[in-house]
Design a protein around this motif. Structure first.
Motif, PDB file in Angstrom:
ATOM      1  N   THR A  62      53.746-109.260   5.409  1.00 32.18           N
ATOM      2  CA  THR A  62      53.554-110.339   4.454  1.00 32.18           C
ATOM      3  C   THR A  62      52.784-111.495   5.059  1.00 32.18           C
ATOM      4  N   PRO A  63      51.928-112.134   4.276  1.00 31.68           N
ATOM      5  CA  PRO A  63      51.408-113.427   4.687  1.00 31.68           C
ATOM      6  C   PRO A  63      52.483-114.472   4.422  1.00 31.68           C
ATOM      7  N   VAL A  64      52.308-115.657   4.977  1.00 31.16           N
ATOM      8  CA  VAL A  64      53.265-116.742   4.765  1.00 31.16           C
ATOM      9  C   VAL A  64      52.672-117.746   3.785  1.00 31.16           C
ATOM     10  N   TYR A  65      53.405-117.971   2.692  1.00 25.51           N
ATOM     11  CA  TYR A  65      53.017-118.970   1.698  1.00 25.51           C
ATOM     12  C   TYR A  65      54.148-119.990   1.590  1.00 25.51           C
ATOM     13  N   TYR A  66      53.854-121.254   1.849  1.00 25.01           N
ATOM     14  CA  TYR A  66      54.874-122.305   1.773  1.00 25.01           C
ATOM     15  C   TYR A  66      56.110-121.932   2.582  1.00 25.01           C
ATOM     16  N   PRO A  87      63.797 -95.662   9.975  1.00 21.24           N
ATOM     17  CA  PRO A  87      63.434 -96.861  10.730  1.00 21.24           C
ATOM     18  C   PRO A  87      62.340 -97.664  10.053  1.00 21.24           C
ATOM     19  N   ALA A  88      62.432 -98.977  10.193  1.00 25.21           N
ATOM     20  CA  ALA A  88      61.456 -99.858   9.554  1.00 25.21           C
ATOM     21  C   ALA A  88      61.296-101.135  10.358  1.00 25.21           C
ATOM     22  N   ALA A  89      60.177-101.800  10.126  1.00 23.19           N
ATOM     23  CA  ALA A  89      59.899-103.091  10.745  1.00 23.19           C
ATOM     24  C   ALA A  89      59.279-103.999   9.717  1.00 23.19           C
ATOM     25  N   VAL A  90      59.403-105.291   9.934  1.00 22.55           N
ATOM     26  CA  VAL A  90      58.720-106.269   9.096  1.00 22.55           C
ATOM     27  C   VAL A  90      57.835-107.135   9.995  1.00 22.55           C
ATOM     28  N   ILE A  91      56.679-107.529   9.473  1.00 16.96           N
ATOM     29  CA  ILE A  91      55.788-108.411  10.214  1.00 16.96           C
ATOM     30  C   ILE A  91      55.325-109.529   9.290  1.00 16.96           C
ATOM     31  N   ALA A  92      54.964-110.647   9.894  1.00 20.17           N
ATOM     32  CA  ALA A  92      54.478-111.787   9.123  1.00 20.17           C
ATOM     33  C   ALA A  92      53.213-112.335   9.773  1.00 20.17           C
ATOM     34  N   SER A  93      52.337-112.848   8.925  1.00 18.01           N
ATOM     35  CA  SER A  93      51.086-113.444   9.378  1.00 18.01           C
ATOM     36  C   SER A  93      51.001-114.858   8.835  1.00 18.01           C
ATOM     37  N   ALA A  94      50.713-115.807   9.705  1.00 17.85           N
ATOM     38  CA  ALA A  94      50.646-117.206   9.278  1.00 17.85           C
ATOM     39  C   ALA A  94      49.572-117.954  10.046  1.00 17.85           C
ATOM     40  N   ALA A 116      53.109-121.965  10.754  1.00 22.89           N
ATOM     41  CA  ALA A 116      54.574-121.929  10.709  1.00 22.89           C
ATOM     42  C   ALA A 116      55.075-121.130   9.516  1.00 22.89           C
ATOM     43  N   GLY A 117      56.386-120.943   9.462  1.00 18.07           N
ATOM     44  CA  GLY A 117      57.034-120.241   8.358  1.00 18.07           C
ATOM     45  C   GLY A 117      57.265-118.769   8.606  1.00 18.07           C
ATOM     46  N   THR A 118      56.910-118.296   9.787  1.00 19.85           N
ATOM     47  CA  THR A 118      57.000-116.857  10.058  1.00 19.85           C
ATOM     48  C   THR A 118      58.437-116.362  10.161  1.00 19.85           C
ATOM     49  N   THR A 119      59.291-117.092  10.881  1.00 20.86           N
ATOM     50  CA  THR A 119      60.650-116.587  11.093  1.00 20.86           C
ATOM     51  C   THR A 119      61.436-116.554   9.787  1.00 20.86           C
ATOM     52  N   ALA A 120      61.228-117.545   8.921  1.00 24.42           N
ATOM     53  CA  ALA A 120      61.897-117.537   7.618  1.00 24.42           C
ATOM     54  C   ALA A 120      61.419-116.358   6.782  1.00 24.42           C
ATOM     55  N   SER A 121      60.149-116.044   6.869  1.00 26.40           N
ATOM     56  CA  SER A 121      59.593-114.925   6.116  1.00 26.40           C
ATOM     57  C   SER A 121      60.135-113.603   6.629  1.00 26.40           C
ATOM     58  N   ASP A 127      62.959-113.130   8.126  1.00 29.72           N
ATOM     59  CA  ASP A 127      64.368-113.059   7.771  1.00 29.72           C
ATOM     60  C   ASP A 127      64.554-112.603   6.333  1.00 29.72           C
ATOM     61  N   ALA A 128      63.757-113.145   5.420  1.00 28.79           N
ATOM     62  CA  ALA A 128      63.903-112.814   3.998  1.00 28.79           C
ATOM     63  C   ALA A 128      63.643-111.335   3.733  1.00 28.79           C
ATOM     64  N   ILE A 129      62.582-110.803   4.318  1.00 29.76           N
ATOM     65  CA  ILE A 129      62.232-109.408   4.067  1.00 29.76           C
ATOM     66  C   ILE A 129      63.204-108.455   4.766  1.00 29.76           C
ATOM     67  N   SER A 130      63.707-108.869   5.913  1.00 30.92           N
ATOM     68  CA  SER A 130      64.613-108.000   6.677  1.00 30.92           C
ATOM     69  C   SER A 130      65.908-107.722   5.938  1.00 30.92           C
ATOM     70  N   LYS A 131      66.252-108.551   4.969  1.00 29.30           N
ATOM     71  CA  LYS A 131      67.501-108.336   4.234  1.00 29.30           C
ATOM     72  C   LYS A 131      67.494-106.982   3.531  1.00 29.30           C
ATOM     73  N   HIS A 132      66.347-106.543   3.049  1.00 25.13           N
ATOM     74  CA  HIS A 132      66.263-105.247   2.368  1.00 25.13           C
ATOM     75  C   HIS A 132      66.607-104.110   3.339  1.00 25.13           C
ATOM     76  N   LEU A 133      66.199-104.251   4.581  1.00 22.18           N
ATOM     77  CA  LEU A 133      66.449-103.213   5.570  1.00 22.18           C
ATOM     78  C   LEU A 133      67.930-103.134   5.913  1.00 22.18           C
ATOM     79  N   GLY A 134      68.545-104.302   6.071  1.00 24.58           N
ATOM     80  CA  GLY A 134      69.936-104.353   6.501  1.00 24.58           C
ATOM     81  C   GLY A 134      70.900-103.751   5.506  1.00 24.58           C
ATOM     82  N   ILE A 135      70.585-103.874   4.220  1.00 26.89           N
ATOM     83  CA  ILE A 135      71.491-103.347   3.203  1.00 26.89           C
ATOM     84  C   ILE A 135      71.243-101.866   2.932  1.00 26.89           C
ATOM     85  N   SER A 136      70.198-101.322   3.551  1.00 26.39           N
ATOM     86  CA  SER A 136      69.818 -99.927   3.307  1.00 26.39           C
ATOM     87  C   SER A 136      70.024 -99.041   4.530  1.00 26.39           C
ATOM     88  N   GLN A 137      70.795 -99.503   5.496  1.00 22.71           N
ATOM     89  CA  GLN A 137      71.134 -98.724   6.694  1.00 22.71           C
ATOM     90  C   GLN A 137      69.906 -98.291   7.483  1.00 22.71           C
TER      91      GLN A 137
END
Length: 207
Positions: A83-87, A113-120, A123-128, A130-140
């Motif tokens: 994902t890119p970082v917007y706001y 297995p999965a990974a998430v990456i952010a481009s900015a 700033a705003g990368t760690t929040a981004s 974190d948000a996307i990683s939630k999908h991975l955590g609930i899906s084992q």
């Protein structure tokens, strides 16, 4: 083995694509097939929680890429969501896509297995992430990490390529993904497979 890489940017060849391409290139060198899926610049319907996908494993909305991606996920062995970082937040498009893919076709992603990456630009990368990683955590899904948080910085692809630490992070992420996929493959050959999921108990405290 195949890894799907989801580009949540409207720009087909922008900064997020540059980072995903680095990962794909390293995975290819490790003998793993890759495909980068571009979300494009056309409207992406948000999930409306209608429940129409229950038992069908496809979304009721069929005028965008989501059902095609759910079907592709069925045969994939691993995933990278970019994902890119917007706001200081992920792209709303990738969040809408992931909400619908995981809600309608979650079984095609589970325990892979999965990974998430952010481009900015800055700033705003760690929040981004974190948000996307939630999908991975609930899906084992085993989460693939690297030698730094999975992010690159730059205002254009050329600047991202100059982010040497970011490019190194993408390289090490890809190597870790390849390693885990190969371990899973070897394990399956000797009978070590994903555990059977226990029945989900939903606890609601509002009576």
């Amino acid at each position: 083995m195949k890894v799907l890489l989801f580009n949540g940017s409207s720009r087909a060849k922008g900064c997020t694509f540059t980072a995903l391409s680095k990962i794909a290139g390293v995975l290819n060198e490790q003998g793993i097939e890759t495909e980068i899926l571009q979300i494009g610049n056309k409207p992406v319907q948000d999930c409306i929680g209608c429940g129409g996908c229950a038992g069908k494993y496809k979304c009721v909305f069929s005028d965008d890429c989501i059902n095609e991606w759910i079907e592709k996920a069925k045969c994939a062995d691993g995933f990278v969501f970019g994902t890119p970082v917007y706001y200081a937040h992920p792209s709303g498009r990738i969040l809408s896509a992931m909400d619908r893919m995981f809600y309608a076709g979650g079984k095609n992603f589970a325990q892979k297995p999965a990974a998430v990456i952010a481009s900015a630009r800055r700033a705003g990368t760690t929040a981004s992430l974190d948000a996307i990683s939630k999908h991975l955590g609930i899906s084992q899904m085993p989460v693939i990490s690297s030698t730094y948080w999975n992010m690159v910085h730059g205002n254009c692809p050329e600047e991202v390529e100059q982010d040497l630490e970011g490019m190194q992070t993408m390289t090490n992420l890809a190597l870790n993904m390849a390693w885990i996929l190969k371990c899973i493959e070897v394990g399956a050959k000797v009978g070590v497979t994903a555990p059977q999921t226990k029945k989900v108990v939903k606890t609601n405290f509002i009576r």
